[in-house]
Scaffold this active site. Structure first.
Site, mmCIF file in Angstrom:
data_model
loop_
_atom_site.group_PDB
_atom_site.id
_atom_site.type_symbol
_atom_site.label_atom_id
_atom_site.label_comp_id
_atom_site.label_asym_id
_atom_site.label_seq_id
_atom_site.Cartn_x
_atom_site.Cartn_y
_atom_site.Cartn_z
ATOM 1 C CE LYS A 1 -54.171 -31.103 53.154
ATOM 2 N NZ LYS A 1 -52.962 -31.259 52.335
ATOM 3 N NE ARG B 1 -44.190 -24.935 54.301
ATOM 4 C CZ ARG B 1 -43.868 -25.255 53.046
ATOM 5 N NH1 ARG B 1 -43.191 -24.391 52.286
ATOM 6 N NH2 ARG B 1 -44.210 -26.420 52.553
#
Length: 458
Positions: A237, A311
């Protein structure tokens, strides 16, 4: 239960506090002594939401106060009061309906909150007189504070180890059974996806599993994403995107707080709490883009992006929850920025494979003034998760429908006949608002508890 922050059980010295809306302002003002009414007029107070007026006596002493409110059943209508009023004790009007009384107490408690682990607040909140602190509204307040505290605590002090310790303390307090599967034992016990995401951290990944309740009661499984810090992995990120990633365990915070609340209120339910707790770190053995990883279900997953890790840890936990054959499966996750783009920070995105379940949660959210918004499980969008070398990818090149595709990925690991709902929750306030200090936030928690309470009773 000890006195929650912002409350007192001592009536000594408590001054009267009126709750005034714009609709009833004129009648309230006209009932005041002429001098007090003139003072209120001079101050420009008209009952507008979020306002306060102090009412003096003829000698300048403080006789009481009024707060301006909006919806009387919305706790946040009262959230400004604890720090807008002088830090002394106040007595609410008698004869409030239970809904208004509970909203006032909850909003007062939420408004009194400040995260003080590292820095003392500049002042103490005003105190609201309340007799007894064992009723449900204070238990709900404690659960909301639990979420805020967990999310606000930096990863240094809220990693997988600390989440495990908190779960153990809760289990001991309520007589629950707890098992923790950590490190390479995850591979031995067939939780390879959880292990893959967390293996690069110096803190071992783990699955925290807590069970509580009578086997004769309806079984509810609650799963929370426990990514205690998310660097993005090798798909790193940027700095501004990583700054607040201590909050990426917000789903776990909600799941833990909900399970604790159900146990504290002794709802006639059997609870399984599952928290895959990891840190998505960068290291020599970090999982890589393009790898194909195994999952508990046997579905192979191509890693399109290591920053879509939530996820991946959830899919093993959801598969394990399904093996327990609960009547209901709920999961909470700070899963996608796409949900925030679609709905903003205040509305968690709700997905469900059962209309009745989704409607129950929506209705509870409206009644509790704790809204969620249903989003579609539009299955044609599974094409965005196509892999040419694995059963499914965890992402894809398209930026379309990011929250929907994340939910569809999770649904792949839920048995088709199991009632399931997924809440993509922000868990955060970007700025200070009355009752909502900047930082961690519980969202959808009051609504889901009310829904489960109603279902247990019915």
């Amino acid at each position: 239960m000890s006195e929650p922050l912002g409350f007192t059980s001592s009536a000594s010295g408590a001054l009267p506090l009126d709750l005034v809306g714009r609709v009833d302002f004129a009648a309230w003002r006209d009932a005041l002594p002429p001098a007090s009414a003139a003072w209120v007029q001079t101050q420009g107070f008209d009952g507008a939401p979020g306002t306060v007026v102090l009412v003096p006596g003829p000698d300048g002493e403080l006789l009481g106060a009024a707060i301006g409110i909006g919806d009387p059943l919305d706790p946040y209508s009262y959230g400004h009061a604890p720090f807008a009023l002088p830090a002394r004790s106040w007595r609410a009007p008698t004869g409030l309906g239970p809904g208004v009384r509970d909203a006032l107490r909850l909003g007062w408690g939420l408004g009194s909150y400040r995260f003080d682990r590292y820095k003392a607040p500049p002042r103490a909140p005003a105190q609201l007189l309340a007799e007894g602190f064992d009723d449900e509204v204070f238990a709900v307040l404690a659960a909301s504070v639990r979420v805020r505290d967990l999310v606000n605590t930096p990863t240094e002090h809220m990693g997988p180890d600390e989440l495990e310790q908190i779960a153990r303390e809760i289990a001991e307090r309520h007589g629950a059974r707890i098992e923790v599967i950590a490190g390479d034992e995850l591979l031995a016990r067939n939780f390879p996806a959880i292990h893959a995401v967390g293996r690069a951290s110096h803190r071992a990944p783990r699955l925290i599993a807590l069970d509580w309740g009578d086997a004769a009661h309806p079984h509810v499984a609650v799963v929370g994403k426990g990514v205690c810090f998310d660097t993005g992995g090798l798909d790193l990120k940027p700095a501004d995107g990583m700054r607040w990633m201590k909050k990426d365990m917000g789903g776990a915070a909600h799941a833990i707080a909900l399970a604790e609340l159900i146990m504290a209120r002794k709802l006639p339910l059997r609870i399984t709490l599952l928290v895959p707790a990891v840190e998505n770190a960068v290291g020599p053995n970090a999982f890589r883009p393009g790898e194909v990883i195994a999952t508990r279900q046997g579905t192979s997953v191509e890693i399109d992006n290591t920053d879509a890790e939530g996820r991946v840890v959830l899919c093993d936990a959801l598969a394990y929850a399904g093996e327990r054959k609960p009547a209901l499966l709920l999961d909470f996750a700070t899963l996608t920025g796409a949900a925030r783009i679609a709905l903003g920070p205040d509305l968690p995105a709700l997905y469900s494979n059962q209309d009745a379940l989704a409607q129950d949660w929506l209705d509870a959210g409206t009644a509790q003034r704790d809204p969620v918004w249903r989003m579609p499980l539009w299955r044609p969008y599974l094409r965005y998760l196509t892999s040419h070398i694995a059963d499914i990818a965890n992402g894809g090149p398209s930026k379309m429908a990011g929250s929907v595709t994340a939910a569809l990925y999770l649904e792949r690991f839920v048995p088709a006949d199991l009632a399931w709902a997924h809440l993509d929750v922000y868990s955060w306030n970007d700025a200070d608002r009355p009752g909502r200090p900047a930082g961690g936030e519980a969202q959808g928690l009051r609504a889901v508890f009310a829904m489960l309470k109603a279902r247990a009773a019915g």
